[in-house]
Design a protein around this motif. Structure first.
Motif, PDB file in Angstrom:
ATOM      1  N   PHE A 165      -2.215   6.155   2.646  1.00 30.74           N
ATOM      2  CA  PHE A 165      -1.894   7.455   2.065  1.00 30.74           C
ATOM      3  C   PHE A 165      -1.025   8.304   2.989  1.00 30.74           C
ATOM      4  O   PHE A 165      -0.484   9.326   2.546  1.00 30.74           O
ATOM      5  CB  PHE A 165      -3.178   8.196   1.689  1.00 30.74           C
ATOM      6  CG  PHE A 165      -3.619   7.937   0.277  1.00 30.74           C
ATOM      7  CD1 PHE A 165      -3.506   8.909  -0.691  1.00 30.74           C
ATOM      8  CD2 PHE A 165      -4.128   6.693  -0.089  1.00 30.74           C
ATOM      9  CE1 PHE A 165      -3.903   8.673  -1.997  1.00 30.74           C
ATOM     10  CE2 PHE A 165      -4.525   6.438  -1.384  1.00 30.74           C
ATOM     11  CZ  PHE A 165      -4.413   7.423  -2.351  1.00 30.74           C
ATOM     12  N   LYS A 166      -0.874   7.898   4.249  1.00 29.20           N
ATOM     13  CA  LYS A 166       0.051   8.624   5.124  1.00 29.20           C
ATOM     14  C   LYS A 166       1.467   8.570   4.557  1.00 29.20           C
ATOM     15  O   LYS A 166       2.208   9.559   4.602  1.00 29.20           O
ATOM     16  CB  LYS A 166       0.019   8.019   6.531  1.00 29.20           C
ATOM     17  CG  LYS A 166      -1.250   8.341   7.297  1.00 29.20           C
ATOM     18  CD  LYS A 166      -1.399   7.472   8.537  1.00 29.20           C
ATOM     19  CE  LYS A 166      -0.368   7.761   9.587  1.00 29.20           C
ATOM     20  NZ  LYS A 166      -0.579   6.987  10.824  1.00 29.20           N
ATOM     21  N   GLY A 167       1.851   7.434   4.008  1.00 32.49           N
ATOM     22  CA  GLY A 167       3.173   7.310   3.411  1.00 32.49           C
ATOM     23  C   GLY A 167       3.303   8.128   2.139  1.00 32.49           C
ATOM     24  O   GLY A 167       4.340   8.766   1.898  1.00 32.49           O
ATOM     25  N   ILE A 168       2.256   8.117   1.312  1.00 34.36           N
ATOM     26  CA  ILE A 168       2.290   8.871   0.058  1.00 34.36           C
ATOM     27  C   ILE A 168       2.353  10.371   0.336  1.00 34.36           C
ATOM     28  O   ILE A 168       3.104  11.110  -0.315  1.00 34.36           O
ATOM     29  CB  ILE A 168       1.059   8.520  -0.800  1.00 34.36           C
ATOM     30  CG1 ILE A 168       1.094   7.038  -1.172  1.00 34.36           C
ATOM     31  CG2 ILE A 168       0.998   9.398  -2.043  1.00 34.36           C
ATOM     32  CD1 ILE A 168      -0.136   6.548  -1.889  1.00 34.36           C
ATOM     33  N   ILE A 169       1.591  10.840   1.316  1.00 40.27           N
ATOM     34  CA  ILE A 169       1.615  12.268   1.684  1.00 40.27           C
ATOM     35  C   ILE A 169       3.002  12.667   2.179  1.00 40.27           C
ATOM     36  O   ILE A 169       3.517  13.741   1.847  1.00 40.27           O
ATOM     37  CB  ILE A 169       0.539  12.555   2.754  1.00 40.27           C
ATOM     38  CG1 ILE A 169      -0.856  12.425   2.133  1.00 40.27           C
ATOM     39  CG2 ILE A 169       0.719  13.945   3.351  1.00 40.27           C
ATOM     40  CD1 ILE A 169      -1.983  12.448   3.140  1.00 40.27           C
ATOM     41  N   ALA A 170       3.628  11.794   2.974  1.00 42.31           N
ATOM     42  CA  ALA A 170       4.955  12.113   3.522  1.00 42.31           C
ATOM     43  C   ALA A 170       5.991  12.280   2.416  1.00 42.31           C
ATOM     44  O   ALA A 170       6.811  13.201   2.459  1.00 42.31           O
ATOM     45  CB  ALA A 170       5.398  11.027   4.497  1.00 42.31           C
TER      46      ALA A 170
END
Length: 465
Positions: A418-423
């Motif tokens: 989810f770090k990528g989705i949040i970014a």
């Protein structure tokens, strides 16, 4: 078998096409070659055949894995838009030819019925990967990755070959059927020690190829240093072929030695889950995160191999396909964003480079989101059912601690995916619209729709055999 012959000849033809055709046309020709080989492979469905003195065995299972391998290669070539831009330092005809040859090696690995045939396939695939990893000759990271991969790969191959030698010494055959009979006719208390050592050494060689801990140390550096297009190929084709071959050995000739290898696999799979998931949490580079993610997925697949249930072949097949589709999209988006950000930021592969992607590139952001959700095992994606089938297989063995750990590590995985989705959705950025060639759009949306389709109708693949 006809697909192997065709791919070998077409790989050689590709080298000559480089003298006559434009660089863009070579890509189209390679895609045509792969589509033709998939058609030839599918024609063998429900035709169980033996080739080359029973050294090569075509079954529906091997055909299914061969199709996944060729599909992955097809999608990788579709993403290969960067080949040929630099006419002085790139040689697309040679790259595509090596890719075709490596697919031949992977198909041999999923269809072998003789240990020498397996070793030939493994070496064809491995040597091709060593070359492609270092293909960006002007990049020091690529050179270092190729050298590290070659040295550690050679060492692991030596261990595996020594294991094959010990098994041959104990059973006096390289044929899987003869090895199975020799082991079955030997009382457990009379099993030669060097046969058990041979099985464990072969297992060690496989564990290196699939990036299982503690044989995973090469993976992050090689995945990061290799050109992303080849990292995409490496993380899908090599894994699918290796797991298919590993299961064929452990469930076939070594099936009666279940007690010898199952506990090492239990412990190694749990260690792999811990190392892969925990280390991925701390990564700032999306490419290195996907490398450690690849390690963690090896742990999940090892669990279903250790379960050795009737449903295990279809579970490995489903997991390989779902992982392949999601991984191709994930690495594809990382490659596209990194190419756009090169020169604009110091580290174009970091998560910070993805900030604001969704504003001007909603389609790209959507595909990346679905890929990460599938890798995390979120419902309505193929990855959810892949993990569910793995957990079911191992749970049916009444082995609970690995299942509990795997579920906990899946929750950890949600955090770093989810770090990528949040970014891309919740942080401000200035990424402009990234123009995509038609083939790249096709490959990305085909993999994304395949991930969603398998998430809703998993029986399409699960009930094949």
């Amino acid at each position: 078998m006809t697909a192997i012959i065709a791919l070998s000849l077409l790989g050689i033809l590709n080298l000559f096409l480089g003298f006559w055709l434009s660089r863009k046309t070579i890509q189209a020709a390679t895609l045509l070659f792969l589509a033709g080989s998939m058609a030839l492979t599918a024609l063998d469905w429900n035709h169980e055949l033996l080739w080359y003195g029973h050294m090569f065995h075509t079954t529906n299972t091997s055909i299914s894995f061969s199709l996944i391998i060729q599909l992955a290669a097809f999608m990788v070539v579709s993403f290969s838009k960067g080949f040929g831009i630099d006419e002085e330092h790139t040689h697309p005809a040679e790259y595509y030819a090596i890719l075709l040859f490596s697919v031949v090696g992977a198909i041999l690995m999923v269809s072998f019925d003789h240990l020498i045939m397996f070793f030939v396939g493994l070496e064809i695939l491995s040597v091709a990967m060593y070359v492609l990893t270092g293909s960006d000759k002007r990049n020091l990271r690529s050179n270092e990755a190729a050298l590290k991969y070659f040295l550690m790969g050679s060492f692991a191959t030596g261990i595996l070959l020594f294991g094959i030698t010990l098994v041959y010494g104990a059973t006096r055959s390289f044929y899987l059927a003869n090895i199975a009979v020799a082991i079955a006719n030997t009382p457990p208390e009379s099993t030669p020690v060097f046969l058990s050592i041979g099985v464990l050494l072969i297992l060690v060689g496989f564990l290196f190829k699939i990036s299982a801990a503690p044989f995973h140390f090469w993976t992050p550096d090689v995945y990061e240093g290799a050109p992303t297009i080849f990292t995409m190929f490496m993380s899908t084709v090599v894994k699918a072929a290796s797991f298919a071959a590993l299961y064929q050995l452990l469930s076939g000739p070594f099936g009666t030695m279940y007690g010898t290898w199952v506990y090492p696999i239990y412990y190694i799979s749990m260690l792999t889950l811990l190392v892969g998931n925990i280390t991925a949490v701390y990564q700032q580079s999306a490419k290195r995160m996907l490398a450690y993610s690849s390690i963690s997925h090896a742990g999940y697949m090892l669990l279903t191999v250790s379960a050795n249930q009737a449903s295990t072949p279809s579970t490995i097949l489903y997991y390989s396909l779902s992982y392949t589709l999601a991984t191709i999209v994930a690495f594809g988006v990382v490659m596209l964003v990194a190419e756009y950000q090169t020169g604009r930021t110091e580290k174009p592969e970091n998560f910070s480079s993805f900030e604001g992607l969704a504003k001007q590139n909603p389609g790209l952001a959507f595909c990346f989101t679905i890929a990460l959700l599938s890798l995390a095992g979120i419902p309505l994606t193929a990855g959810f059912w892949g993990k569910f089938f793995v957990f079911s297989d191992i749970f049916n063995r009444h082995v609970y601690y690995p299942v509990i750990l795997a579920i906990v590590m899946s929750a950890v995985g949600v955090y770093y995916y989810f770090k990528g989705i949040i970014a891309i959705y919740f942080k401000e950025g200035d990424i402009e619209r990234i123009e995509l060639p038609g083939l790249v759009k096709f490959a990305m949306w085909a993999c994304t729709l395949g991930t969603l389709l398998l998430g809703v109708y998993p029986s399409i693949v699960k009930n094949l055999f």
